[in-house]
Design a protein around this motif. Structure first.
Motif, PDB file in Angstrom:
ATOM      1  N   ALA A 138     -43.274  13.125  82.618  1.00  0.00           N
ATOM      2  CA  ALA A 138     -42.408  14.148  83.218  1.00  0.00           C
ATOM      3  C   ALA A 138     -41.467  14.791  82.188  1.00  0.00           C
ATOM      4  O   ALA A 138     -41.090  15.956  82.347  1.00  0.00           O
ATOM      5  CB  ALA A 138     -41.576  13.528  84.342  1.00  0.00           C
ATOM      6  N   ASP A 139     -41.122  14.065  81.148  1.00  0.00           N
ATOM      7  CA  ASP A 139     -40.238  14.608  80.112  1.00  0.00           C
ATOM      8  C   ASP A 139     -40.984  15.349  79.019  1.00  0.00           C
ATOM      9  O   ASP A 139     -40.372  16.023  78.188  1.00  0.00           O
ATOM     10  CB  ASP A 139     -39.422  13.477  79.470  1.00  0.00           C
ATOM     11  CG  ASP A 139     -38.401  12.883  80.410  1.00  0.00           C
ATOM     12  OD1 ASP A 139     -37.939  13.613  81.317  1.00  0.00           O
ATOM     13  OD2 ASP A 139     -38.066  11.701  80.235  1.00  0.00           O
ATOM     14  N   ILE A 140     -42.310  15.240  79.005  1.00  0.00           N
ATOM     15  CA  ILE A 140     -43.110  15.847  77.944  1.00  0.00           C
ATOM     16  C   ILE A 140     -43.809  17.124  78.398  1.00  0.00           C
ATOM     17  O   ILE A 140     -43.783  18.132  77.703  1.00  0.00           O
ATOM     18  CB  ILE A 140     -44.140  14.815  77.410  1.00  0.00           C
ATOM     19  CG1 ILE A 140     -43.400  13.644  76.739  1.00  0.00           C
ATOM     20  CG2 ILE A 140     -45.137  15.471  76.470  1.00  0.00           C
ATOM     21  CD1 ILE A 140     -44.283  12.478  76.367  1.00  0.00           C
ATOM     22  N   VAL A 141     -44.413  17.077  79.571  1.00  0.00           N
ATOM     23  CA  VAL A 141     -45.167  18.223  80.081  1.00  0.00           C
ATOM     24  C   VAL A 141     -44.208  19.248  80.674  1.00  0.00           C
ATOM     25  O   VAL A 141     -43.328  18.892  81.467  1.00  0.00           O
ATOM     26  CB  VAL A 141     -46.202  17.768  81.128  1.00  0.00           C
ATOM     27  CG1 VAL A 141     -46.913  18.955  81.748  1.00  0.00           C
ATOM     28  CG2 VAL A 141     -47.219  16.823  80.475  1.00  0.00           C
ATOM     29  N   SER A 142     -44.400  20.512  80.302  1.00  0.00           N
ATOM     30  CA  SER A 142     -43.553  21.594  80.831  1.00  0.00           C
ATOM     31  C   SER A 142     -43.910  21.865  82.282  1.00  0.00           C
ATOM     32  O   SER A 142     -45.092  21.854  82.636  1.00  0.00           O
ATOM     33  CB  SER A 142     -43.745  22.860  80.010  1.00  0.00           C
ATOM     34  OG  SER A 142     -43.311  22.650  78.694  1.00  0.00           O
ATOM     35  N   PRO A 143     -42.892  22.143  83.099  1.00  0.00           N
ATOM     36  CA  PRO A 143     -43.172  22.423  84.522  1.00  0.00           C
ATOM     37  C   PRO A 143     -43.882  23.748  84.719  1.00  0.00           C
ATOM     38  O   PRO A 143     -43.912  24.609  83.916  1.00  0.00           O
ATOM     39  CB  PRO A 143     -41.785  22.459  85.169  1.00  0.00           C
ATOM     40  CG  PRO A 143     -40.791  22.401  84.074  1.00  0.00           C
ATOM     41  CD  PRO A 143     -41.509  22.127  82.797  1.00  0.00           C
TER      42      PRO A 143
END
Length: 143
Positions: A138-143
Motif C-alpha cells: 500500500a505504501d509502494i503502489v500509487s493509487p
C-alpha cells in the motif's frame, strides 16, 4: 534442609537442559537465508534481476544503486529477524511520486522470488519473507 531446595533446583535445571539438548533446533528465518552473507548475496542477485528486467528497469535508471543495495540488505535483514537496523526512509516516503503500478510491483516480486529460487532458499522461508513484505504494498503502489 537448605540443601534440598538447591538439589531440586539443580535437578529441574538438568532436566530442562536435557530436554533442550534432545529437541531438534529450529532454524530462524535469518539463518534459513544464510545470515548476513546470505542476505547480501540475495540482494545482489535481486538487483541484477531488477536491472535486467525490461518491464521495470527504467524505474531504477537514476537510482543510487549502492545506497539501494545497502538499504535492501538492512531491510531484508530486519524482516528476517536478523541483528540489523534499517536506516532508510519509510516505504511511503521512498516511493512517493514514482507512479509505481500494480504491474511494476508484481514484476519486482517476481524478480525477488526468482532471486530466492536461484539462491536455493526453501519455499517456506520465501513465503515467510514475502508475508512480512506484503503490507508494504500500500505504501509502494500509487493509487
Amino acid at each position: 534442609m537448605a540443601l534440598r531446595p538447591k538439589l531440586l533446583t539443580a535437578l529441574a535445571l538438568a532436566a530442562l537442559l536435557a530436554a533442550c539438548a534432545t529437541s531438534p533446533p529450529r532454524a530462524g528465518l535469518y539463518a534459513q537465508f544464510g545470515g548476513q552473507a546470505g542476505v547480501e548475496a540475495l540482494v545482489e542477485e535481486f538487483l541484477v534481476r531488477l536491472l535486467e528486467d525490461e518491464r521495470i528497469n527504467a524505474q531504477f535508471a537514476d537510482t543510487d544503486l549502492v545506497n539501494l543495495n545497502d538499504r535492501l540488505v538492512e531491510q531484508f535483514c530486519v524482516e528476517l529477524g536478523g541483528p540489523c537496523t534499517y536506516t532508510g526512509r519509510d516505504m511511503a516516503q521512498s516511493h512517493a511520486g514514482l507512479g509505481i503500478t500494480e504491474a511494476d510491483f508484481n514484476a519486482l516480486v517476481e524478480d525477488l522470488v526468482e532471486a530466492m529460487e536461484a539462491r536455493g532458499i526453501p519455499r517456506s522461508a520465501q513465503n515467510r519473507l514475502l508475508a512480512r513484505l506484503a503490507p508494504m504494498h500500500a505504501d509502494i503502489v500509487s493509487p
